[in-house]
Write an enzyme that holds these catalytic residues in place. Structure first.
Site, PDB file in Angstrom:
ATOM      1  N   GLU A   1      -4.985  -5.430  -6.455  1.00 40.50           N
ATOM      2  CA  GLU A   1      -4.773  -6.484  -5.465  1.00 40.50           C
ATOM      3  C   GLU A   1      -4.750  -7.881  -6.079  1.00 40.50           C
ATOM      4  O   GLU A   1      -3.956  -8.733  -5.673  1.00 40.50           O
ATOM      5  CB  GLU A   1      -5.837  -6.398  -4.367  1.00 40.50           C
ATOM      6  CG  GLU A   1      -5.636  -5.247  -3.389  1.00 40.50           C
ATOM      7  CD  GLU A   1      -6.043  -3.894  -3.968  1.00 40.50           C
ATOM      8  OE1 GLU A   1      -5.658  -2.852  -3.384  1.00 40.50           O
ATOM      9  OE2 GLU A   1      -6.744  -3.886  -5.010  1.00 40.50           O
TER      10      GLU A   1
ATOM     11  N   GLN B   1      -3.228  -3.010   1.370  1.00 41.74           N
ATOM     12  CA  GLN B   1      -3.079  -1.728   2.048  1.00 41.74           C
ATOM     13  C   GLN B   1      -4.109  -1.512   3.161  1.00 41.74           C
ATOM     14  O   GLN B   1      -3.780  -1.023   4.242  1.00 41.74           O
ATOM     15  CB  GLN B   1      -3.171  -0.602   1.023  1.00 41.74           C
ATOM     16  CG  GLN B   1      -2.643   0.724   1.527  1.00 41.74           C
ATOM     17  CD  GLN B   1      -2.520   1.738   0.391  1.00 41.74           C
ATOM     18  OE1 GLN B   1      -3.495   2.353   0.001  1.00 41.74           O
ATOM     19  NE2 GLN B   1      -1.316   1.883  -0.128  1.00 41.74           N
ATOM     20  N   PHE B   2      -5.351  -1.884   2.922  1.00 39.79           N
ATOM     21  CA  PHE B   2      -6.402  -1.854   3.940  1.00 39.79           C
ATOM     22  C   PHE B   2      -7.256  -3.109   3.784  1.00 39.79           C
ATOM     23  O   PHE B   2      -7.420  -3.639   2.678  1.00 39.79           O
ATOM     24  CB  PHE B   2      -7.287  -0.614   3.802  1.00 39.79           C
ATOM     25  CG  PHE B   2      -6.696   0.642   4.359  1.00 39.79           C
ATOM     26  CD1 PHE B   2      -6.903   0.998   5.682  1.00 39.79           C
ATOM     27  CD2 PHE B   2      -5.918   1.465   3.564  1.00 39.79           C
ATOM     28  CE1 PHE B   2      -6.355   2.167   6.190  1.00 39.79           C
ATOM     29  CE2 PHE B   2      -5.367   2.636   4.062  1.00 39.79           C
ATOM     30  CZ  PHE B   2      -5.586   2.993   5.382  1.00 39.79           C
TER      31      PHE B   2
ATOM     32  N   HIS C   1     -12.186   0.831   4.925  1.00 40.58           N
ATOM     33  CA  HIS C   1     -10.885   0.930   5.584  1.00 40.58           C
ATOM     34  C   HIS C   1     -10.908   0.367   7.010  1.00 40.58           C
ATOM     35  O   HIS C   1      -9.929   0.527   7.742  1.00 40.58           O
ATOM     36  CB  HIS C   1     -10.411   2.386   5.631  1.00 40.58           C
ATOM     37  CG  HIS C   1     -10.011   2.947   4.306  1.00 40.58           C
ATOM     38  ND1 HIS C   1     -10.915   3.154   3.291  1.00 40.58           N
ATOM     39  CD2 HIS C   1      -8.805   3.343   3.820  1.00 40.58           C
ATOM     40  CE1 HIS C   1     -10.291   3.664   2.236  1.00 40.58           C
ATOM     41  NE2 HIS C   1      -9.003   3.774   2.535  1.00 40.58           N
TER      42      HIS C   1
END
Length: 327
Positions: A62, A84-85, A131
């Protein structure tokens, strides 16, 4: 008039596609956004149509994704990066708060940072640890960042395009449990509301109920339930968290005399605290009760089997409404 009945996931896909068609400098980056189309399929089909140079499958890093996007933005591109999360954003936190947020300020406006950082956030999908976070207050607290969140397909389509068109960096929060939950009629020829504005989504007279992102649907259900008991709740979808658009909020609270703020994030130092402070400062003589907050508990996000006990639900919102009315 061109109308489509779409989910939030589809409307975001359509919005990204249109932004890429309108401006060749718009490109997408992230883990699995290309061939897979993203874990939630938000970027499905875009790499096939725009190529690997504009829809880039990045390494699992990231900080590298956002750092690369900083360089691209400085060179005139408009990168849209996907985290992504929500819980995966923290490796990039240093890049976001130390570089992305400060670049324009430290260069006295000479170096713009037209970047969108898309973050699926919130709970309710039965996911594992890291998540289901709600990190919005951490970014809203950072000067130099704009923070917005959509709650429905129509806003998703327009707001993602408006965020991409902004010359300032935008944290774009997407309520993941709403991605495929509901459909709405989207008119792609309509004139959208400005990006950094709140909206009254249900009129009422007794209590002002403030929500954003995944909690807007819960707030609307609470208003419907309250109506069966003779109570009229006015629901406002905040949409923009930094800057906050307080005009509709203050106008509403001055009429109702009561306010309840609901969000999934922890109550302690959450957005509800800032909203409560501003309402109290500017509507003090209109208030009939203290501004009340409903949110997640002050614990790390729990295991999925008990997340429904953690997340604010209709009953907890209505309980706050009852307490406000009884004060």
């Amino acid at each position: 008039m061109s109308t489509h009945k779409v989910t939030l996931a589809k409307s975001l896909n359509m919005g990204l596609r249109r932004a890429m068609e309108d401006d060749p400098k718009v490109l997408l980056m992230g883990e699995d956004v290309g061939k897979l189309g993203g874990v939630f399929r938000i970027t499905d089909g875009l790499q096939k149509d725009f190529g690997e140079d504009r829809v880039i499958d990045s390494p699992l890093a990231e900080s590298g994704i956002v750092g690369t996007a900083v360089g691209m933005a400085l060179r005139g591109y408009r990168p849209v990066v996907e985290i992504q999360f929500d819980g995966f954003v923290y490796p990039a936190y240093d890049q976001i708060v130390c570089q992305v947020a400060k670049m324009s300020y430290r260069s006295k406006g000479r170096s713009r940072m037209p970047m969108v950082i898309r973050i699926p956030y919130g709970g309710g999908i039965g996911a594992v640890e890291h998540h289901s976070e709600s990190p919005e207050a951490q970014f809203a607290h950072t000067p130099g960042l704009k923070v917005v969140t959509c709650s429905n397909p129509v806003d998703g389509y327009w707001m993602i395009q408006q965020a991409i068109a902004s010359d300032d960096p935008v944290i774009f929060l997407e309520p993941k449990r709403q991605y495929h939950a509901d459909k709405a009629d989207l008119d792609t020829t309509a004139t959208p509301a400005p990006l950094f504005t709140s909206r009254v989504v249900r009129r009422g007279t007794d209590v002002t109920l403030l929500a954003y992102g995944p909690m807007v649907k819960t707030a609307m259900k609470a208003a419907e339930a309250a109506a069966t008991e003779g109570r009229s709740l006015e629901v406002i979808d905040l949409r923009t968290l930094s800057p906050l658009d307080m005009a509709p909020v203050l106008e509403s609270v001055r009429r109702t005399g009561r306010a309840v703020v609901a969000h999934e994030a922890h109550v302690n130092l959450g957005l509800g605290a800032e909203l409560s402070a501003r309402i109290t400062e500017q509507c003090f003589y209109s208030l009939e009760a203290p501004v009340l907050r409903v949110g997640g508990f002050d614990t790390p996000y729990p295991a999925s089997r008990i997340e429904e006990d953690f997340l604010p639900d209709l009953d907890r919102v209505l309980d706050a409404v009852d307490r406000s009315m009884e004060f």
